[in-house]
Design an enzyme around this catalytic site. Structure first.
Site, PDB file in Angstrom:
ATOM      1  N   CYS A   1       3.383 -11.138  -0.123  1.00 52.68           N
ATOM      2  CA  CYS A   1       4.644 -12.120  -0.036  1.00 52.68           C
ATOM      3  C   CYS A   1       4.980 -12.231   1.671  1.00 52.68           C
ATOM      4  O   CYS A   1       5.101 -11.309   2.118  1.00 52.68           O
ATOM      5  CB  CYS A   1       5.793 -11.980  -0.774  1.00 52.68           C
TER       6      CYS A   1
ATOM      7  N   ARG B   1      -0.716 -12.949   3.271  1.00 53.13           N
ATOM      8  CA  ARG B   1      -0.084 -12.223   2.691  1.00 53.13           C
ATOM      9  C   ARG B   1       0.267 -12.506   1.297  1.00 53.13           C
ATOM     10  O   ARG B   1       0.690 -11.609   0.455  1.00 53.13           O
ATOM     11  CB  ARG B   1       1.540 -11.912   3.127  1.00 53.13           C
TER      12      ARG B   1
ATOM     13  N   TRP C   1       2.910 -13.688  -3.384  1.00 55.08           N
ATOM     14  CA  TRP C   1       1.663 -12.906  -4.180  1.00 55.08           C
ATOM     15  C   TRP C   1       2.539 -12.634  -5.559  1.00 55.08           C
ATOM     16  O   TRP C   1       3.296 -11.702  -5.265  1.00 55.08           O
ATOM     17  CB  TRP C   1       1.215 -11.812  -3.286  1.00 55.08           C
TER      18      TRP C   1
ATOM     19  N   ASN D   1      10.560 -10.186  -0.566  1.00 54.56           N
ATOM     20  CA  ASN D   1       9.280  -9.513  -0.551  1.00 54.56           C
ATOM     21  C   ASN D   1       9.500  -8.272  -1.025  1.00 54.56           C
ATOM     22  O   ASN D   1      10.105  -7.534  -0.674  1.00 54.56           O
ATOM     23  CB  ASN D   1       8.817  -9.440   0.933  1.00 54.56           C
ATOM     24  N   GLY D   2       8.662  -7.640  -2.058  1.00 49.19           N
ATOM     25  CA  GLY D   2       8.944  -6.436  -2.725  1.00 49.19           C
ATOM     26  C   GLY D   2       9.045  -6.478  -4.015  1.00 49.19           C
ATOM     27  O   GLY D   2       8.726  -7.508  -4.838  1.00 49.19           O
TER      28      GLY D   2
ATOM     29  N   GLU E   1     -17.755   0.256   1.909  1.00 45.31           N
ATOM     30  CA  GLU E   1     -17.128  -0.674   2.452  1.00 45.31           C
ATOM     31  C   GLU E   1     -18.039  -2.236   2.357  1.00 45.31           C
ATOM     32  O   GLU E   1     -17.324  -3.265   2.063  1.00 45.31           O
ATOM     33  CB  GLU E   1     -17.007  -0.381   3.881  1.00 45.31           C
TER      34      GLU E   1
ATOM     35  N   LYS F   1     -16.752  -5.588   0.502  1.00 43.23           N
ATOM     36  CA  LYS F   1     -16.552  -6.792   1.261  1.00 43.23           C
ATOM     37  C   LYS F   1     -17.306  -7.716   0.553  1.00 43.23           C
ATOM     38  O   LYS F   1     -16.717  -8.941   0.338  1.00 43.23           O
ATOM     39  CB  LYS F   1     -17.543  -6.875   2.832  1.00 43.23           C
TER      40      LYS F   1
ATOM     41  N   GLU G   1     -15.048  -8.568  -2.807  1.00 42.81           N
ATOM     42  CA  GLU G   1     -13.828  -9.250  -2.666  1.00 42.81           C
ATOM     43  C   GLU G   1     -13.880 -10.722  -2.152  1.00 42.81           C
ATOM     44  O   GLU G   1     -12.951 -11.615  -2.439  1.00 42.81           O
ATOM     45  CB  GLU G   1     -12.960  -8.419  -1.771  1.00 42.81           C
TER      46      GLU G   1
ATOM     47  N   HIS H   1     -27.953   9.161 -12.385  1.00 41.56           N
ATOM     48  CA  HIS H   1     -27.094   9.914 -13.690  1.00 41.56           C
ATOM     49  C   HIS H   1     -26.339   8.856 -14.214  1.00 41.56           C
ATOM     50  O   HIS H   1     -25.061   8.872 -14.683  1.00 41.56           O
ATOM     51  CB  HIS H   1     -26.293  10.827 -12.958  1.00 41.56           C
TER      52      HIS H   1
ATOM     53  N   LYS I   1      -3.423  -9.434   1.756  1.00 43.75           N
ATOM     54  CA  LYS I   1      -3.872  -8.708   2.923  1.00 43.75           C
ATOM     55  C   LYS I   1      -2.850  -7.169   2.959  1.00 43.75           C
ATOM     56  O   LYS I   1      -3.336  -6.313   3.288  1.00 43.75           O
ATOM     57  CB  LYS I   1      -3.730  -9.382   4.278  1.00 43.75           C
TER      58      LYS I   1
HETATM   59  C1  G6P Z   1      -5.361  -4.765   1.092  1.00 45.69           C
HETATM   60  C2  G6P Z   1      -6.400  -5.308   1.835  1.00 45.69           C
HETATM   61  C3  G6P Z   1      -7.492  -4.554   2.312  1.00 45.69           C
HETATM   62  C4  G6P Z   1      -6.847  -3.187   3.059  1.00 45.69           C
HETATM   63  C5  G6P Z   1      -5.878  -2.445   2.214  1.00 45.69           C
HETATM   64  C6  G6P Z   1      -5.200  -1.431   2.842  1.00 45.69           C
HETATM   65  O1  G6P Z   1      -5.862  -4.516  -0.003  1.00 45.69           O
HETATM   66  O2  G6P Z   1      -6.864  -6.484   1.179  1.00 45.69           O
HETATM   67  O3  G6P Z   1      -8.525  -5.197   3.209  1.00 45.69           O
HETATM   68  O4  G6P Z   1      -7.993  -2.284   3.017  1.00 45.69           O
HETATM   69  O5  G6P Z   1      -4.914  -3.419   1.786  1.00 45.69           O
HETATM   70  O6  G6P Z   1      -4.316  -2.141   3.766  1.00 45.69           O
HETATM   71  P1  G6P Z   1      -4.140  -1.228   5.255  1.00 45.69           P
HETATM   72  O7  G6P Z   1      -2.990  -2.359   5.901  1.00 45.69           O
HETATM   73  O8  G6P Z   1      -3.275  -0.056   4.773  1.00 45.69           O
HETATM   74  O9  G6P Z   1      -5.465  -1.069   6.093  1.00 45.69           O
END
Ligand code: G6P
Length: 607
Positions: free
Chosen positions: A2, A27, A75, A101-102, A480, A484, A487, A503, A602
């Site tokens: 948010c 956000r 969000w 927000n929260g 990672e 990517k 997502e 396994h 994010k």
């Molecule tokens: C969210 C984002 C990710 C990020 C994670 C941790 O899930 O979409 O891209 O890696 O949060 O965020 P931070 O800001 O703590 O790196």
């Protein structure tokens, strides 16, 4: 999670608020709303969907009149992303409008109490209780009413409030989430992030938890929980608006991938001085020796950076290193004491679980080092010491330069600590310093080498699922690379330590499956080839990531992405570049909303 923004000044508020929301949309982007104070009271418009839908509904802001207002991009946590559940929320008689927000953890009890007292709720949100509590305890003093109401709330709440009785005044409060005040001339702002403000002012105040602010066009006053005025430092944002814009790229994600050489340089270059790594953190070599172990924590990609960091730190420093997801660490009753160094990794510096894990470990005596991008963020301020990554603003929800600059910071730390602990020969130290200095150019080479990724994405984008395999640091990078892909393209994808696939998961391998095999470490190349043979024997197709120029890979792989050669300890950063590009182009082929993937946000400021 948010985004909120507030404006009070002499200009029409709605267009300014919409512009702020557009920059905060990373956000959350399932619904949005604006409330402004026009002459006749509070006017409010909300829309499910993106900020653009809201903008259409209010004609870019021209349909709303008022020079003071609040806005929100959501969000969803409580209640589906509908028009009604979108913020702002109004009190019963329209005296207050609230953006939040929260998560208000005691909202159910408060809602029951208010309902019993005859209050009629319109939405399913936790936030609406705030609007009603405000109105029911209102005594004519806007600020004190917000303070009294906040004292009844549990959980995380960053609130922006508009009061019908006080045109031109905003009150906001920060408790466990980001909130920044922007100072203009004859106008002032609040926002979840400086990106919303940097086009209008670069002078900002970072609020701390438990602080309230009252804003008018001419004044900004900050108070603590007890109502005492607090003197705050005004900080200057160092980057420009262009840094938060697409700069000709189709998506922020592509721009941020391409920016990695420069971003990694910003992390590394200021810390290499006269052939040495200088971290400017307050611990000496002796302090480092007092740590018997290191715990690395974070969420999502930051956790993946931590996993890669573990290999490098352990290998160079010979100190036991563990990694743990912050969301697990915080609830595990961990065995952590003053001999533990906790390294918290976070791009935003606001991730709720990472903050909680830090607090948990600090309360047990651990020292905390934060690796953070956003200056002045909560994690940066809570930590004992900070290494800022200086990646610049990252807007795409899927992190790219945020992640590789975290790796760069971890590499710097590993080399610095190894020297401080006396665990590294001078020649090796010099080699690693040279490799750090060469890393930005190596990132550029990784981009230049992979001009055919788009073609490969065209070939493989129709896969229903993929597996990424690797060993050691290749495994960390596989985690990672896989994240990517899933997502942003919504293709199911899993990363496995290459030796583990047999396994169980190998049962899923057949002739339809693409396996992405990361084979960038010399000592493990042969072992990786055995694993590649295993999946090929079951009919899988293989896309390999291999060191530049290594012809051996063509014997087994159907397609190859190359990672430029260089110091192998630092391979995770350059080898991730082709995988980021692969994910990007696959998502593009599949017509996905790359910068705003479904269901994600994010900055995850709730548990
Ligand atoms: C969210 C984002 C990710 C990020 C994670 C941790 O899930 O979409 O891209 O890696 O949060 O965020 P931070 O800001 O703590 O790196």
């Amino acid at each position: 999670m948010c985004g909120i923004v507030g404006y009070t000044g002499a200009q029409q508020a709605a267009p300014i608020l919409l512009e702020g929301l557009r920059r905060l949309e990373y956000r959350g982007y399932d619904s949005a709303g604006v409330a402004v104070h026009g002459g006749g009271g509070i006017e409010m418009v909300k829309a499910s969907g993106t900020v653009e839908r809201l903008a259409e509904k209010i004609d870019g802001g021209a349909a709303m009149h008022g020079v003071c207002g609040i806005a929100h991009t959501r969000w969803a946590t409580h209640g589906a992303p509908t028009d009604t559940n979108a913020h702002p929320h109004l009190s019963e008689h329209g005296t207050f409008a609230v953006v939040h927000n929260g998560i208000i953890e005691n909202y159910a009890a408060l809602r029951a109490e208010l309902t019993a007292a005859g209050c009629v709720f319109r939405s399913e949100t936790d936030t609406e209780v705030v609007a009603h509590l405000l109105e029911r305890s209102y005594d004519g003093d806007f600020l004190r009413t917000v303070m009294r109401t906040a004292a009844r709330l549990e959980g995380s709440y960053v609130l922006g409030v508009l009061c019908a009785d006080e045109p031109g005044r905003l009150v906001c409060v920060k408790e466990a989430g980001p909130l920044i005040l922007g100072l203009g001339i004859g106008e002032n702002y609040f926002a979840s992030d400086v990106t919303a403000l940097v086009g209008r002012t670069k002078n900002v105040i970072y609020l701390d938890d438990g602080e309230f602010a009252s804003l008018t066009p001419e004044s900004v006053t900050v108070y603590d929980r007890t109502g005492r005025e607090v003197t705050k430092t005004v900080s200057r944002v160092v980057w420009d608006l262009e840094a938060a814009e697409k700069g000709g790229y189709e998506h922020f994600m592509l721009k941020e991938i391409m920016e990695q050489p420069r971003a990694v340089k910003s992390t590394i270059a200021p810390r290499l001085r006269s052939g040495r790594v200088e971290l400017d953190i307050g611990w000496s070599a002796a302090d480092m020796a007092s740590f018997r172990r290191i715990v690395l924590t974070g969420c999502g990609s930051a956790y993946h950076a931590a996993v890669a960091g573990k290999y490098v730190i352990e290998s160079l420093c010979r100190v036991p290193v563990e990694t743990e997801l912050a969301s697990e660490l915080r609830y595990r009753d961990p065995i952590i004491g003053p001999d533990t160094l906790l390294i918290a990794v976070s791009q935003s510096g606001e991730t709720a679980d990472t903050i909680a894990a830090m607090r948990e470990c600090a309360s047990r005596g651990a020292k905390v080092l934060a690796i953070v991008n956003v200056v002045g963020s909560t994690i940066a301020r809570l930590a004992d010491e900070v290494i800022y990554t200086h990646a610049g603003p990252e807007i795409a929800v899927a992190t790219t330069k945020g992640y590789t600059t975290q790796l760069a910071a971890l590499y710097l730390f590993a080399v610095w600590a190894a020297e401080g602990l006396g665990r590294i020969e001078k020649t090796r130290y010099n080699e690693l310093v040279a490799a750090l200095s060469a890393l930005p150019a190596r990132m550029q080479r990784a981009i230049d080498l992979n001009t055919h990724v788009r073609y490969l994405a065209g070939r493989w984008h129709g896969q229903g699922a993929m597996f990424f395999i690797g060993r050691g640091m290749d495994y960390a990078a596989a985690m990672e690379g896989s994240l990517k892909l899933k997502e942003i393209s919504y293709i199911h994808s899993e990363a496995y330590a290459a030796g583990e696939l047999k396994h169980g998961t190998i049962a899923l391998i057949d002739e339809k499956r693409l396996v992405v095999a990361l084979c960038c470490q010399t000592a493990l190349f042969g072992k990786m080839m055995s694993n590649v043979e295993e999946v090929k024997a079951r009919g899988a197709r293989v896309l390999a990531v291999a060191p530049e120029g290594d012809r051996r890979i063509f014997a087994d792989a159907d397609d190859v992405l190359f990672a430029p050669k260089g110091e192998e300890l630092f391979v995770a950063a350059p080898e991730l570049v082709p995988l980021q590009l692969f994910a990007y182009y696959v998502a593009l082929e599949n017509g996905c909303d790359i910068d705003k993937p479904r269901n994600l946000a994010k900055s995850v400021t709730v548990e």
